[in-house]
Design an enzyme around this catalytic site. Structure first.
Site, PDB file in Angstrom:
ATOM      1  N   HIS A  19       7.283   4.398  40.454  1.00  0.00           N
ATOM      2  CA  HIS A  19       7.955   5.668  40.764  1.00  0.00           C
ATOM      3  C   HIS A  19       9.064   5.939  39.740  1.00  0.00           C
ATOM      4  O   HIS A  19       9.209   7.064  39.272  1.00  0.00           O
ATOM      5  CB  HIS A  19       8.611   5.600  42.149  1.00  0.00           C
ATOM      6  N   LYS A  43       3.238   7.775  58.563  1.00  0.00           N
ATOM      7  CA  LYS A  43       2.927   6.573  57.779  1.00  0.00           C
ATOM      8  C   LYS A  43       3.615   5.333  58.353  1.00  0.00           C
ATOM      9  O   LYS A  43       3.442   4.243  57.819  1.00  0.00           O
ATOM     10  CB  LYS A  43       3.367   6.769  56.337  1.00  0.00           C
ATOM     11  N   ARG A  96      -2.407   8.090  39.349  1.00  0.00           N
ATOM     12  CA  ARG A  96      -2.759   6.737  38.919  1.00  0.00           C
ATOM     13  C   ARG A  96      -4.262   6.690  38.673  1.00  0.00           C
ATOM     14  O   ARG A  96      -4.775   7.337  37.799  1.00  0.00           O
ATOM     15  CB  ARG A  96      -2.299   5.719  39.962  1.00  0.00           C
ATOM     16  N   SER A 134       3.373   1.096  47.205  1.00  0.00           N
ATOM     17  CA  SER A 134       4.433   0.545  48.057  1.00  0.00           C
ATOM     18  C   SER A 134       3.840  -0.403  49.094  1.00  0.00           C
ATOM     19  O   SER A 134       4.433  -1.442  49.404  1.00  0.00           O
ATOM     20  CB  SER A 134       5.195   1.677  48.737  1.00  0.00           C
TER      21      SER A 134
END
Ligand code: COA
Length: 163
Positions: A19, A43, A96, A134
């Site tokens: 990030h 989440k 990505r 993450s």
């Protein structure tokens, strides 16, 4: 001249070096970059929104080569509404692997339907940060793996305390 404002949104649970690499590069594109930390209860984040904001603020304060003003704040509503409230001209997203593309394509399409005047800009993640997420960082750390390559020392301390 009008200040160009960009939003870099995410859950940042926690913020990683991947990030930070996008943030550093995005800071070359706008006059003010707002890192928008989504509360994102769906989440079920490991860290509270306040902790995620604080971790991002600390990492950004320690970032040596920023090219514009960067602020961090939480938001808990629609991204496109949040971006409009902040007078942002663009939303910045990191891409990505190819697998990110479909979700990003859909999200950009939906956001454009909701507000055509805000563009989404994509920055390709560098080779070094292609595979980081993450969740992987949290999982590896919780199982005793070394994640010091992927997060800053202050985030590493928080992760270890949360494990
Ligand atoms: N480096 C490292 N990790 C990266 C990365 C990068 N450059 N880019 C993405 N990632 C990781 C993230 O850490 C995240 O990991 P995780 O799933 O393990 O937590 C994963 O890749 C997905 O990232 P992202 O696609 O940015 O998802 P997110 O959960 O961080 O953010 C929001 C998604 C917040 C932008 C989106 O849910 C949103 O806009 N929410 C607001 C509500 C809304 O407007 N909804 C309608 C959308 S049309």
């Amino acid at each position: 001249m009008t200040k160009r404002i960009g939003i870099y949104p995410g859950t940042f649970d926690p913020i990683t070096k991947g990030h930070l690499h996008i943030i550093r590069r995005a800071s070359k594109l706008v006059d003010h970059l707002i890192v928008g930390v989504a509360v994102n209860a769906g989440k079920n984040p490991r860290f509270s929104a306040e902790e995620r904001v604080e971790m991002a603020e600390t990492d950004i304060a320690n970032m040596p080569d920023k090219h514009c003003e960067i602020t961090v704040e939480g938001f808990d509503h629609l991204l496109i509404h949040y971006a409009a409230e902040k007078n942002a001209s663009c939303i910045i997203r990191g891409l990505r692997a190819v697998s990110d593309f479909e979700y990003e394509f859909q999200m950009t399409g939906m956001n454009a339907k909701l507000n055509k005047s805000i563009e989404t800009v994509f920055l390709m993640a560098s080779d070094e940060w292609q595979f980081i997420s993450s969740s992987f960082v949290k999982e590896i750390c919780a199982l005793g793996g070394d994640v010091s390559e992927f997060v800053t020392p202050s985030v590493l301390t928080k992760l270890k305390n949360a494990a």
